[in-house]
Design an enzyme around this catalytic site. Structure first.
Site, PDB file in Angstrom:
ATOM      1  N   THR A 146      44.937  37.836  30.291  1.00  0.00           N
ATOM      2  CA  THR A 146      45.858  38.663  31.065  1.00  0.00           C
ATOM      3  C   THR A 146      45.090  39.317  32.206  1.00  0.00           C
ATOM      4  O   THR A 146      44.034  39.904  31.979  1.00  0.00           O
ATOM      5  CB  THR A 146      46.473  39.721  30.124  1.00  0.00           C
ATOM      6  OG1 THR A 146      47.330  39.039  29.210  1.00  0.00           O
ATOM      7  CG2 THR A 146      47.255  40.775  30.888  1.00  0.00           C
TER       8      THR A 146
ATOM      9  N   GLN B 241      50.330  30.031  28.514  1.00  0.00           N
ATOM     10  CA  GLN B 241      50.394  30.713  27.217  1.00  0.00           C
ATOM     11  C   GLN B 241      51.674  31.552  27.154  1.00  0.00           C
ATOM     12  O   GLN B 241      51.835  32.514  27.919  1.00  0.00           O
ATOM     13  CB  GLN B 241      49.190  31.627  26.981  1.00  0.00           C
ATOM     14  CG  GLN B 241      49.235  32.164  25.542  1.00  0.00           C
ATOM     15  CD  GLN B 241      48.215  33.216  25.220  1.00  0.00           C
ATOM     16  OE1 GLN B 241      48.095  34.208  25.918  1.00  0.00           O
ATOM     17  NE2 GLN B 241      47.477  33.018  24.140  1.00  0.00           N
TER      18      GLN B 241
ATOM     19  N   ASN C 185      45.463  45.509  17.821  1.00  0.00           N
ATOM     20  CA  ASN C 185      46.856  45.966  17.922  1.00  0.00           C
ATOM     21  C   ASN C 185      47.431  46.367  16.563  1.00  0.00           C
ATOM     22  O   ASN C 185      48.607  46.149  16.277  1.00  0.00           O
ATOM     23  CB  ASN C 185      47.746  44.911  18.603  1.00  0.00           C
ATOM     24  CG  ASN C 185      47.610  44.929  20.113  1.00  0.00           C
ATOM     25  OD1 ASN C 185      47.418  45.982  20.706  1.00  0.00           O
ATOM     26  ND2 ASN C 185      47.689  43.769  20.741  1.00  0.00           N
TER      27      ASN C 185
ATOM     28  N   GLY D 222      36.362  33.142  27.382  1.00  0.00           N
ATOM     29  CA  GLY D 222      37.103  34.161  28.109  1.00  0.00           C
ATOM     30  C   GLY D 222      36.225  34.786  29.186  1.00  0.00           C
ATOM     31  O   GLY D 222      36.231  34.386  30.356  1.00  0.00           O
TER      32      GLY D 222
ATOM     33  N   ARG E 257      48.031  29.355  19.261  1.00  0.00           N
ATOM     34  CA  ARG E 257      46.841  30.190  19.083  1.00  0.00           C
ATOM     35  C   ARG E 257      47.055  31.150  17.912  1.00  0.00           C
ATOM     36  O   ARG E 257      48.104  31.797  17.823  1.00  0.00           O
ATOM     37  CB  ARG E 257      46.555  30.995  20.356  1.00  0.00           C
ATOM     38  CG  ARG E 257      45.201  31.704  20.291  1.00  0.00           C
ATOM     39  CD  ARG E 257      44.810  32.317  21.616  1.00  0.00           C
ATOM     40  NE  ARG E 257      43.369  32.170  21.792  1.00  0.00           N
ATOM     41  CZ  ARG E 257      42.581  33.053  22.394  1.00  0.00           C
ATOM     42  NH1 ARG E 257      43.088  34.146  22.913  1.00  0.00           N
ATOM     43  NH2 ARG E 257      41.298  32.846  22.502  1.00  0.00           N
TER      44      ARG E 257
HETATM   45  C1  LIG Z   1      40.577  40.410  30.474  1.00  0.00           C
HETATM   46  C2  LIG Z   1      40.993  39.715  29.203  1.00  0.00           C
HETATM   47  C3  LIG Z   1      42.333  39.429  28.979  1.00  0.00           C
HETATM   48  C4  LIG Z   1      42.744  38.739  27.832  1.00  0.00           C
HETATM   49  N1  LIG Z   1      44.068  38.392  27.686  1.00  0.00           N
HETATM   50  C5  LIG Z   1      44.431  37.548  26.680  1.00  0.00           C
HETATM   51  C6  LIG Z   1      45.742  36.980  26.646  1.00  0.00           C
HETATM   52  O1  LIG Z   1      46.590  37.193  27.530  1.00  0.00           O
HETATM   53  N2  LIG Z   1      46.040  36.163  25.612  1.00  0.00           N
HETATM   54  C7  LIG Z   1      45.127  35.881  24.605  1.00  0.00           C
HETATM   55  O2  LIG Z   1      45.453  35.122  23.686  1.00  0.00           O
HETATM   56  N3  LIG Z   1      43.884  36.395  24.626  1.00  0.00           N
HETATM   57  C8  LIG Z   1      43.499  37.187  25.638  1.00  0.00           C
HETATM   58  N4  LIG Z   1      42.201  37.641  25.731  1.00  0.00           N
HETATM   59  C9  LIG Z   1      41.220  37.214  24.707  1.00  0.00           C
HETATM   60  C10 LIG Z   1      40.436  35.984  25.205  1.00  0.00           C
HETATM   61  O3  LIG Z   1      41.273  34.849  25.265  1.00  0.00           O
HETATM   62  C11 LIG Z   1      39.248  35.682  24.253  1.00  0.00           C
HETATM   63  O4  LIG Z   1      39.730  35.432  22.967  1.00  0.00           O
HETATM   64  C12 LIG Z   1      38.255  36.840  24.216  1.00  0.00           C
HETATM   65  O5  LIG Z   1      37.898  37.231  25.530  1.00  0.00           O
HETATM   66  C13 LIG Z   1      36.978  36.448  23.455  1.00  0.00           C
HETATM   67  O6  LIG Z   1      36.348  35.323  24.053  1.00  0.00           O
HETATM   68  P1  LIG Z   1      35.011  35.507  24.946  1.00  0.00           P
HETATM   69  O7  LIG Z   1      33.976  36.061  24.008  1.00  0.00           O
HETATM   70  O8  LIG Z   1      34.683  34.152  25.444  1.00  0.00           O
HETATM   71  O9  LIG Z   1      35.343  36.475  26.036  1.00  0.00           O
HETATM   72  C14 LIG Z   1      41.781  38.358  26.854  1.00  0.00           C
HETATM   73  C15 LIG Z   1      40.435  38.674  27.062  1.00  0.00           C
HETATM   74  C16 LIG Z   1      40.023  39.319  28.231  1.00  0.00           C
HETATM   75  C17 LIG Z   1      38.549  39.579  28.448  1.00  0.00           C
END
Ligand SMILES: Cc1cc2nc3c(=O)[nH]c(=O)nc-3n(C[C@H](O)[C@H](O)[C@H](O)COP(=O)(O)O)c2cc1C
Length: 357
Positions: free
Chosen positions: A25, A99, A233, A311, A225
């Site tokens: 997001t 998504q 949450n 992410g 997912r």
């Molecule tokens: C800025 C931001 C926004 C995110 N928004 C979503 C989202 O909209 N939907 C979702 O399933 N996960 C969301 N996540 C979680 C990421 O998909 C991911 O699971 C999380 O960042 C951990 O992975 P990483 O260690 O590679 O960052 C978000 C993460 C970040 C950092």
């Protein structure tokens, strides 16, 4: 043995690598009626080198929105805006899934003008950001039988809109404490009808949404997912292993494009799920002290996952697959510009200098 840079078939597509951009997001849908902008098209096109892009959470309906400036897929304006995004990604030979994220109780009327809905009248502890600052989550209105039918229909309509907008598929957001996860949980779901109670009841909505969306656009264009035992949450999942094994067993006959596991603290459950799910598995590894790094790609070689999603590193590195292939270096993400704002911290992260001259 497969490596991160071998092709892999996901649904209808042969992906050029196994590096997935995880859904994030970014709250920059400043187009009319929560529609995507040209800036968003630039952002996603910059990241088209991913084997697969999964977009930020996209609300399938107005009531499915929680955060400010998140995009939807329930109006003609939004479909037209997303078309610019998918065209830009396809021009660079990328593959992109939307998504579909219904937030349920993680919402506020000050953001949407609507009273939030949920599995039961149980508010989530904690606050949500609104135009006047953080406010406590309100108590959601439990979905009745008609509300559940309408919710499933909204997911189906949004999936059809996604195809019309040029998406290669959709990912259903069953993770991180949003509506589908609320139904799976044992604290947000206190229902005593067929959508609550035992495991069969709590998985029912997810299975019905996945089945209906798969029938509408083809199972090979639908991923899911999940985040077993992730308390984000305000979610509690007593007996999560039993719940998720039942869920993947119930989904198996559909032949979905993939299962995307956002791993939680029960990391020993991941190999159990991997063995039980015969389809493609995308893993977003559990990294409580930071973000997923290059070493995670070894999980593909070890057979623990078919693809790895990133992410934070994808947010900060538009050319992440190339950097992973070359051993870095990596830009660090700036979380102060993660949500909302303009191009700063969005489309201005530099790529590697082009050594092709
Ligand atoms: C800025 C931001 C926004 C995110 N928004 C979503 C989202 O909209 N939907 C979702 O399933 N996960 C969301 N996540 C979680 C990421 O998909 C991911 O699971 C999380 O960042 C951990 O992975 P990483 O260690 O590679 O960052 C978000 C993460 C970040 C950092």
């Amino acid at each position: 043995m497969s490596t991160a840079f071998d092709n892999v078939t996901v649904g209808r597509h042969t992906l050029r690598n196994r590096v997935v951009m995880a859904p994030m997001t970014r709250s920059r849908a400043h187009g009319p009626g929560a529609s995507p902008t040209e800036l968003m098209a630039t952002y996603y096109a910059q990241r088209a080198g991913a084997g697969l892009i999964v977009t930020e959470g996209v609300q399938p309906s107005a009531i499915g929105q929680g955060y400010l400036a998140t995009p939807g897929l329930h109006s003609a304006e939004q479909v037209a805006g997303w078309r610019r995004v998918t065209d830009a990604v396809h021009e660079r030979n990328g593959v992109i899934f939307a998504q579909l994220m219904h937030v349920g109780r993680i919402a506020h009327p000050d953001n949407t003008g609507l009273a939030p809905v949920g599995a039961s009248a149980v508010p989530a502890a904690g606050t949500i950001f609104t135009p006047t600052g953080p406010q406590e989550h309100p108590t959601p209105e439990p979905l009745d039988a008609e509300g559940i039918r309408a919710t499933i229909a909204d997911f189906v309509a949004a999936a059809r809109n996604a195809v019309d907008a040029g998406f290669d598929g959709v990912e259903l957001h069953g993770a991180n404490g949003y509506l589908l996860h609320q139904f799976l949980s044992t604290n947000a779901n206190r229902r005593d009808d067929e959508y609550g109670g035992d495991v069969a009841g709590r998985i029912r909505l997810v299975v019905e949404v996945a089945t209906a969306v798969a029938e509408a656009i083809g199972a090979d264009r639908v991923g899911l997912r999940i985040s077993p035992a992730n308390p984000f949450n305000d979610i509690v999942e007593d007996g999560h292993r039993e719940t998720y094994l039942a869920l993947v067993d119930a989904l198996a006959p559909l032949g979905l494009a993939y299962l995307h596991v956002a791993e939680g603290a029960d990391t020993e459950f991941t190999p159990v799920l991997r063995r039980r799910w015969s389809g493609v598995l995308i893993l977003n590894p559990y990294t409580p002290d930071g973000w997923t790094g290059p070493e995670a790609l070894k999980l593909i070689e070890g057979g623990d996952a078919d693809l790895i999603s990133y992410g934070a590193l994808f947010l900060a590195n538009p050319d992440l697959p190339r950097r992973l292939a070359e051993g870095g270096p990596f830009n660090a993400p700036d979380y102060t510009t993660a949500y909302g704002g303009d191009h700063k911290g969005y489309t201005d992260y530099p790529g590697l200098p082009d050594d092709q001259g």
